[in-house]
Design a protein around this motif. Structure first.
Motif, PDB file in Angstrom:
ATOM      1  N   ALA A   1       0.707  -1.162  -0.099  1.00  0.00           N
ATOM      2  CA  ALA A   1      -0.010  -0.140  -0.033  1.00  0.00           C
ATOM      3  C   ALA A   1       0.687   1.305   0.136  1.00  0.00           C
ATOM      4  CB  ALA A   1      -1.037  -0.092   1.085  1.00  0.00           C
ATOM      5  N   THR A   2       1.842   1.300   0.750  1.00  0.00           N
ATOM      6  CA  THR A   2       2.531   2.595   0.893  1.00  0.00           C
ATOM      7  C   THR A   2       3.521   2.733  -0.253  1.00  0.00           C
ATOM      8  OG1 THR A   2       4.417   1.500   2.369  1.00  0.00           O
ATOM      9  CG2 THR A   2       2.418   2.353   3.491  1.00  0.00           C
TER      10      THR A   2
ATOM     11  N   PRO B   1       1.768   4.145  -4.550  1.00  0.00           N
ATOM     12  CA  PRO B   1       1.590   5.654  -5.002  1.00  0.00           C
ATOM     13  C   PRO B   1       2.915   5.960  -5.455  1.00  0.00           C
ATOM     14  CG  PRO B   1       0.580   5.452  -2.917  1.00  0.00           C
ATOM     15  CD  PRO B   1       1.390   4.241  -2.972  1.00  0.00           C
ATOM     16  N   ARG B   2       4.114   5.716  -5.362  1.00  0.00           N
ATOM     17  CA  ARG B   2       5.168   5.968  -5.851  1.00  0.00           C
ATOM     18  C   ARG B   2       5.611   5.305  -7.330  1.00  0.00           C
ATOM     19  NH1 ARG B   2       6.013   6.108  -0.366  1.00  0.00           N
ATOM     20  NH2 ARG B   2       7.252   4.089  -0.506  1.00  0.00           N
ATOM     21  N   GLN B   3       4.680   4.223  -7.629  1.00  0.00           N
ATOM     22  CA  GLN B   3       5.097   3.408  -8.762  1.00  0.00           C
ATOM     23  C   GLN B   3       4.319   4.071 -10.033  1.00  0.00           C
ATOM     24  OE1 GLN B   3       7.219   1.141  -8.526  1.00  0.00           O
ATOM     25  NE2 GLN B   3       7.285   1.964  -6.423  1.00  0.00           N
ATOM     26  N   GLU B   4       4.927   3.307 -11.240  1.00  0.00           N
ATOM     27  CA  GLU B   4       4.399   3.723 -12.471  1.00  0.00           C
ATOM     28  C   GLU B   4       2.753   3.449 -12.485  1.00  0.00           C
ATOM     29  OE1 GLU B   4       6.065   5.294 -14.856  1.00  0.00           O
ATOM     30  OE2 GLU B   4       7.650   5.410 -13.408  1.00  0.00           O
ATOM     31  N   PRO B   5       2.119   4.130 -13.520  1.00  0.00           N
ATOM     32  CA  PRO B   5       0.494   3.931 -13.662  1.00  0.00           C
ATOM     33  C   PRO B   5       0.448   2.342 -13.871  1.00  0.00           C
ATOM     34  CG  PRO B   5       1.212   5.871 -14.951  1.00  0.00           C
ATOM     35  CD  PRO B   5       2.530   5.309 -14.507  1.00  0.00           C
ATOM     36  N   GLY B   6       1.098   1.602 -14.789  1.00  0.00           N
ATOM     37  CA  GLY B   6       0.885   0.150 -14.959  1.00  0.00           C
ATOM     38  C   GLY B   6       0.730  -0.671 -13.403  1.00  0.00           C
ATOM     39  N   VAL B   7       1.486  -0.404 -12.629  1.00  0.00           N
ATOM     40  CA  VAL B   7       1.681  -0.834 -11.165  1.00  0.00           C
ATOM     41  C   VAL B   7       0.297  -0.375 -10.422  1.00  0.00           C
ATOM     42  CG1 VAL B   7       2.874  -1.299  -9.036  1.00  0.00           C
ATOM     43  CG2 VAL B   7       3.946  -1.144 -11.091  1.00  0.00           C
ATOM     44  N   GLN B   8      -0.002   0.948 -10.609  1.00  0.00           N
ATOM     45  CA  GLN B   8      -1.110   1.449  -9.651  1.00  0.00           C
ATOM     46  C   GLN B   8      -2.273   0.808 -10.138  1.00  0.00           C
ATOM     47  OE1 GLN B   8      -0.758   5.360 -10.012  1.00  0.00           O
ATOM     48  NE2 GLN B   8       1.278   5.758  -8.941  1.00  0.00           N
ATOM     49  N   THR B   9      -2.444   0.637 -11.465  1.00  0.00           N
ATOM     50  CA  THR B   9      -3.586  -0.248 -12.158  1.00  0.00           C
ATOM     51  C   THR B   9      -3.792  -1.358 -11.541  1.00  0.00           C
ATOM     52  OG1 THR B   9      -3.585   1.659 -14.043  1.00  0.00           O
ATOM     53  CG2 THR B   9      -4.688  -0.641 -14.197  1.00  0.00           C
ATOM     54  N   SER B  10      -2.652  -2.085 -11.703  1.00  0.00           N
ATOM     55  CA  SER B  10      -2.797  -3.518 -11.282  1.00  0.00           C
ATOM     56  C   SER B  10      -3.180  -3.813  -9.854  1.00  0.00           C
ATOM     57  CB  SER B  10      -1.300  -4.063 -11.462  1.00  0.00           C
ATOM     58  OG  SER B  10      -1.476  -5.633 -11.126  1.00  0.00           O
ATOM     59  N   TYR B  11      -2.598  -2.902  -8.823  1.00  0.00           N
ATOM     60  CA  TYR B  11      -2.999  -2.718  -7.642  1.00  0.00           C
ATOM     61  C   TYR B  11      -4.358  -2.355  -7.318  1.00  0.00           C
ATOM     62  CZ  TYR B  11      -2.362  -1.723  -2.397  1.00  0.00           C
ATOM     63  OH  TYR B  11      -2.794  -1.927  -1.079  1.00  0.00           O
ATOM     64  N   ALA B  12      -4.978  -1.398  -8.099  1.00  0.00           N
ATOM     65  CA  ALA B  12      -6.381  -0.834  -7.783  1.00  0.00           C
ATOM     66  C   ALA B  12      -7.244  -1.926  -8.207  1.00  0.00           C
ATOM     67  CB  ALA B  12      -6.630   0.404  -8.713  1.00  0.00           C
ATOM     68  N   GLU B  13      -6.997  -2.547  -9.527  1.00  0.00           N
ATOM     69  CA  GLU B  13      -7.807  -3.854  -9.818  1.00  0.00           C
ATOM     70  C   GLU B  13      -7.937  -4.980  -8.868  1.00  0.00           C
ATOM     71  OE1 GLU B  13      -5.869  -4.706 -13.698  1.00  0.00           O
ATOM     72  OE2 GLU B  13      -7.098  -3.078 -14.733  1.00  0.00           O
TER      73      GLU B  13
ATOM     74  N   GLY C   1      -5.320  -1.861   7.805  1.00  0.00           N
ATOM     75  CA  GLY C   1      -4.846  -0.828   8.756  1.00  0.00           C
ATOM     76  C   GLY C   1      -4.084  -1.448  10.052  1.00  0.00           C
ATOM     77  N   GLY C   2      -4.920  -2.305  10.598  1.00  0.00           N
ATOM     78  CA  GLY C   2      -4.362  -2.939  11.625  1.00  0.00           C
ATOM     79  C   GLY C   2      -3.098  -3.762  11.505  1.00  0.00           C
ATOM     80  N   LEU C   3      -2.935  -4.714  10.463  1.00  0.00           N
ATOM     81  CA  LEU C   3      -1.886  -5.195  10.337  1.00  0.00           C
ATOM     82  C   LEU C   3      -0.472  -4.273   9.836  1.00  0.00           C
ATOM     83  CD1 LEU C   3      -0.772  -8.031   9.664  1.00  0.00           C
ATOM     84  CD2 LEU C   3      -1.300  -7.856   7.156  1.00  0.00           C
ATOM     85  N   ALA C   4      -0.849  -3.357   9.249  1.00  0.00           N
ATOM     86  CA  ALA C   4       0.277  -2.433   8.813  1.00  0.00           C
ATOM     87  C   ALA C   4       0.638  -1.867  10.193  1.00  0.00           C
ATOM     88  CB  ALA C   4      -0.399  -1.053   8.003  1.00  0.00           C
ATOM     89  N   LEU C   5      -0.146  -1.287  11.064  1.00  0.00           N
ATOM     90  CA  LEU C   5       0.422  -0.726  12.471  1.00  0.00           C
ATOM     91  C   LEU C   5       1.244  -1.805  13.023  1.00  0.00           C
ATOM     92  CD1 LEU C   5      -2.641   1.490  13.224  1.00  0.00           C
ATOM     93  CD2 LEU C   5      -0.501   2.274  12.483  1.00  0.00           C
ATOM     94  N   ALA C   6       0.371  -2.914  13.144  1.00  0.00           N
ATOM     95  CA  ALA C   6       1.075  -4.193  13.809  1.00  0.00           C
ATOM     96  C   ALA C   6       2.717  -4.480  13.446  1.00  0.00           C
ATOM     97  CB  ALA C   6       0.297  -5.300  13.941  1.00  0.00           C
ATOM     98  N   ARG C   7       2.788  -4.387  11.935  1.00  0.00           N
ATOM     99  CA  ARG C   7       3.941  -4.748  11.431  1.00  0.00           C
ATOM    100  C   ARG C   7       5.194  -3.435  11.904  1.00  0.00           C
ATOM    101  NH1 ARG C   7       2.053  -6.999   5.575  1.00  0.00           N
ATOM    102  NH2 ARG C   7       2.015  -9.011   6.272  1.00  0.00           N
ATOM    103  N   ALA C   8       4.440  -2.080  11.870  1.00  0.00           N
ATOM    104  CA  ALA C   8       5.135  -1.134  12.136  1.00  0.00           C
ATOM    105  C   ALA C   8       5.706  -0.906  13.268  1.00  0.00           C
ATOM    106  CB  ALA C   8       4.591   0.107  11.531  1.00  0.00           C
ATOM    107  N   THR C   9       5.276  -1.593  14.326  1.00  0.00           N
ATOM    108  CA  THR C   9       5.429  -1.312  15.808  1.00  0.00           C
ATOM    109  C   THR C   9       6.057  -2.704  16.337  1.00  0.00           C
ATOM    110  OG1 THR C   9       3.112  -2.026  16.385  1.00  0.00           O
ATOM    111  CG2 THR C   9       3.686   0.406  16.211  1.00  0.00           C
TER     112      THR C   9
END
Length: 194
Positions: A110-111, A114-126, A161-169
């Motif tokens: 997820a983080t 947003p910094r990737q090329e449009p093709g990656v962003q499209t694949s992720y959104a799909e 969100g819960g998983l991301a915060l748990a990984r970050a901490t």
């Protein structure tokens, strides 16, 4: 030596599989083509015979990661029956927190997206869109006063969100990380059913 079409397809699949794992583990910018090719058991020089660029591989690998995750969700291998609580337990488990390389691409990437090329962003959104629809269809408990899709978005957002915060901490405050996982698990299972 000429490679058969079957072998070329197998090589490409191995590259995509290795990339999907490594990108989830370390992010798109945290791994290079040479390392991906090595993980696939192939030489660096063969990469451009399969892909025009790392971005093209990243888009396909993202799609592969989502495909695998959605396939497991549809088949019910992540939990027994149609019990949302069991799925939540599996998603917010110690194993999933620690193994981002084989886990859900939504949280792992997820983080970076947003910094990737449009093709990656499209694949992720799909992939996110397909995941939401699959989640809504898979668990009758998500049906409620809101649309099934809205409830699935809410649950997915809490899980990710819960998983991301748990990984970050986890490394600096394991007790807090555990508390986050437990709190999100508890609150999702308290969602009203109608």
């Amino acid at each position: 030596m000429k490679v058969t079409r079957e072998q070329a397809a197998a090589n490409r699949a191995a590259i995509v599989k290795a990339a999907a794992r490594l990108f989830r583990e370390r992010g798109f910018d945290g791994v290079g083509v040479a390392e991906i090719m090595k993980a696939a058991g192939l030489t660096h020089g063969g990469f451009y015979g399969h892909f025009a660029s790392k971005d093209a591989l990243a888009a396909e690998a993202c799609g592969k990661a989502f495909g695998d995750t959605i396939e497991r969700l549809e088949a019910g291998r992540d939990q027994a029956g149609s019990d949302l609580g069991r799925y939540v337990e599996s998603y917010l488990s110690d194993t999933h927190r620690s193994r981002r390389d084989i886990g859900c691409p939504i949280a792992a990437l997820a983080t970076d997206v947003p910094r990737q090329e449009p093709g990656v962003q499209t694949s992720y959104a799909e992939g996110v869109d397909r995941f939401i629809d699959t989640l809504a269809a898979r668990f009758p408990a998500l049906a409620g006063t809101e649309s099934d899709r809205n409830r699935a978005i809410l649950v997915m957002s809490a899980l990710v969100g819960g998983l991301a915060l748990a990984r970050a901490t986890e490394a600096s405050d394991r007790a807090l990380s555990d508390e986050i996982l437990a709190a999100v698990r508890d609150e999702i299972t308290k969602l009203p059913r109608t």
